[in-house]
Design a protein around this motif. Structure first.
Motif, PDB file in Angstrom:
ATOM      1  N   VAL A  55       0.851  -1.199   0.000  1.00  0.00           N
ATOM      2  CA  VAL A  55       0.000   0.000   0.000  1.00  0.00           C
ATOM      3  C   VAL A  55       0.887   1.250   0.000  1.00  0.00           C
ATOM      4  N   GLN A  56       1.924   1.223   0.825  1.00  0.00           N
ATOM      5  CA  GLN A  56       2.869   2.347   0.919  1.00  0.00           C
ATOM      6  C   GLN A  56       3.527   2.606  -0.444  1.00  0.00           C
ATOM      7  N   SER A  57       3.952   1.524  -1.121  1.00  0.00           N
ATOM      8  CA  SER A  57       4.623   1.698  -2.431  1.00  0.00           C
ATOM      9  C   SER A  57       3.676   2.303  -3.445  1.00  0.00           C
ATOM     10  N   ALA A  58       2.432   1.828  -3.455  1.00  0.00           N
ATOM     11  CA  ALA A  58       1.457   2.335  -4.431  1.00  0.00           C
ATOM     12  C   ALA A  58       1.184   3.813  -4.179  1.00  0.00           C
ATOM     13  N   GLU A  59       1.064   4.172  -2.912  1.00  0.00           N
ATOM     14  CA  GLU A  59       0.803   5.576  -2.570  1.00  0.00           C
ATOM     15  C   GLU A  59       2.002   6.448  -2.973  1.00  0.00           C
ATOM     16  N   ALA A  60       3.200   5.955  -2.657  1.00  0.00           N
ATOM     17  CA  ALA A  60       4.407   6.726  -2.977  1.00  0.00           C
ATOM     18  C   ALA A  60       4.590   6.873  -4.485  1.00  0.00           C
ATOM     19  N   ALA A  61       4.118   5.878  -5.242  1.00  0.00           N
ATOM     20  CA  ALA A  61       4.259   5.917  -6.706  1.00  0.00           C
ATOM     21  C   ALA A  61       3.203   6.821  -7.350  1.00  0.00           C
ATOM     22  N   GLY A  62       2.318   7.394  -6.550  1.00  0.00           N
ATOM     23  CA  GLY A  62       1.334   8.325  -7.094  1.00  0.00           C
ATOM     24  C   GLY A  62       0.073   7.667  -7.619  1.00  0.00           C
ATOM     25  N   PHE A  63      -0.210   6.444  -7.169  1.00  0.00           N
ATOM     26  CA  PHE A  63      -1.453   5.780  -7.590  1.00  0.00           C
ATOM     27  C   PHE A  63      -2.676   6.598  -7.167  1.00  0.00           C
ATOM     28  N   ASP A  64      -3.743   6.534  -7.985  1.00  0.00           N
ATOM     29  CA  ASP A  64      -5.032   7.104  -7.588  1.00  0.00           C
ATOM     30  C   ASP A  64      -5.676   6.248  -6.508  1.00  0.00           C
ATOM     31  N   GLY A  65      -5.443   4.943  -6.602  1.00  0.00           N
ATOM     32  CA  GLY A  65      -6.040   4.057  -5.607  1.00  0.00           C
ATOM     33  C   GLY A  65      -5.717   2.605  -5.887  1.00  0.00           C
TER      34      GLY A  65
END
Ligand code: NAD
Length: 282
Positions: A55-65
């Protein structure tokens, strides 16, 4: 970034999931750049990684969700800042939106089943429904049935504690719906026959053939819904169709959970007909 959808699905054994294709095709059809990653925790390159790290990686990568599926829908809640009303009611999250530095959890399975039911079984009698299976998906379906106006909800699970816990949860969320756990389906039909039956057990999946209800109990008066969609025509749906019942296959819930997730990720309306066509073409 209004012209872009960047998202992914976290789960185990998701190789055959149709959600990524539905999301990407819908984004492309709306002229968005899209990247939707299948983040299978069973993949060898993710060995030892935790849900929190993903979850942290996805958020850091700028994912919308993210979409979240089995077995993480409850575990993910501890990693979030806020829950939508439906996620709180169900106690499970299948969609996380990253917005304004916050992680917000939603449950689009509940809306997905409800919307499928409202469209596919429009006008069906909702006095009394029987839900088979009170696991992860059954919890979303039970709350959706209550929201759709089911007045009495009977719940059967081979694990009686699950049926009891779900009956209590729905009664607390929807005081207008009477709920009861049941331990004997034939006895329920003899005493107080339901108007409709929903299968939320895994029975009927390609790898688990069969039905969670005795075929002799099904007659043409009942409406019958299944949430299993692999295969699309489960033994339950085929049996009910042959007996003249109104039927609702599991594809509707799968498509509408994705419709709502797309809208949450992008802030744009999705086209359910187009997403269903992508689902069917898989
Ligand atoms: P789960 O393992 O969390 O729950 C299944 C429940 O069914 C358990 O409580 C189990 O005790 C009960 N059960 C099993 N066999 C039974 C039987 N014969 N009679 C009564 N109860 C029985 O699984 P889940 O995540 O809830 O998924 C259930 C099914 O729903 C799966 O096949 C999955 O593919 C399908 N599903 C469909 C959608 C969709 O969008 N259409 C979404 C989620 C899940």
């Amino acid at each position: 970034r209004e012209d872009c959808l960047l998202a992914g699905l976290i789960g185990q054994g998701i190789a055959l999931s149709r959600t990524p294709l539905m999301q990407m095709q819908e984004a492309r059809a709306q002229g968005l750049f899209s990247s939707y990653k299948k983040l299978d925790m069973d993949a060898p390159e993710r060995a030892g990684m935790t849900l929190a790290q993903m979850v942290q990686s996805a958020e850091a990568a700028g994912f919308d969700g993210l979409n979240i599926t089995y077995p993480y829908k409850i575990e993910v809640i501890a990693l979030l800042d806020e829950l939508s009303e439906n996620a709180r009611a169900v106690g499970a999250v299948n969609t996380v939106v990253f917005r304004g530095g916050k992680r917000i959890g939603h449950n689009t399975d509940m809306w997905g089943f409800g919307e499928s039911f409202r469209r596919g079984l429009d006008g069906a009698r909702t006095g009394h429904a029987l839900l088979l299976g009170a696991g992860g998906a059954g919890v979303a379906v039970a709350n959706a049935l209550a929201e759709c106006g089911v007045q009495k909800l009977s719940i059967f699970d081979t694990d009686p504690a699950r049926a009891e816990a779900l009956a209590a949860q729905v009664a607390s969320n929807f005081p207008a719906t009477r709920t009861q756990p049941v331990s004997d389906i034939a006895a329920l039909f003899a005493e107080d026959k339901p108007n409709g039956v929903v299968n939320a057990t895994p029975m009927g999946m390609a790898k688990l053939p069969g039905m969670a209800i005795d075929a002799a109990l099904i007659d043409g008066d009942l409406w019958v819904a299944d949430i299993v969609y692999f295969p699309l025509e489960t033994q339950l749906i085929a049996t009910a169709r042959a007996k003249g019942c109104r039927v609702l296959p599991g594809s509707g819930m799968a498509v509408f959970q994705a419709v709502r997730a797309f809208e949450l990720f992008t802030g744009r309306p999705a086209d359910p007909v187009r997403m269903k066509a992508t689902f069917d073409a898989f």
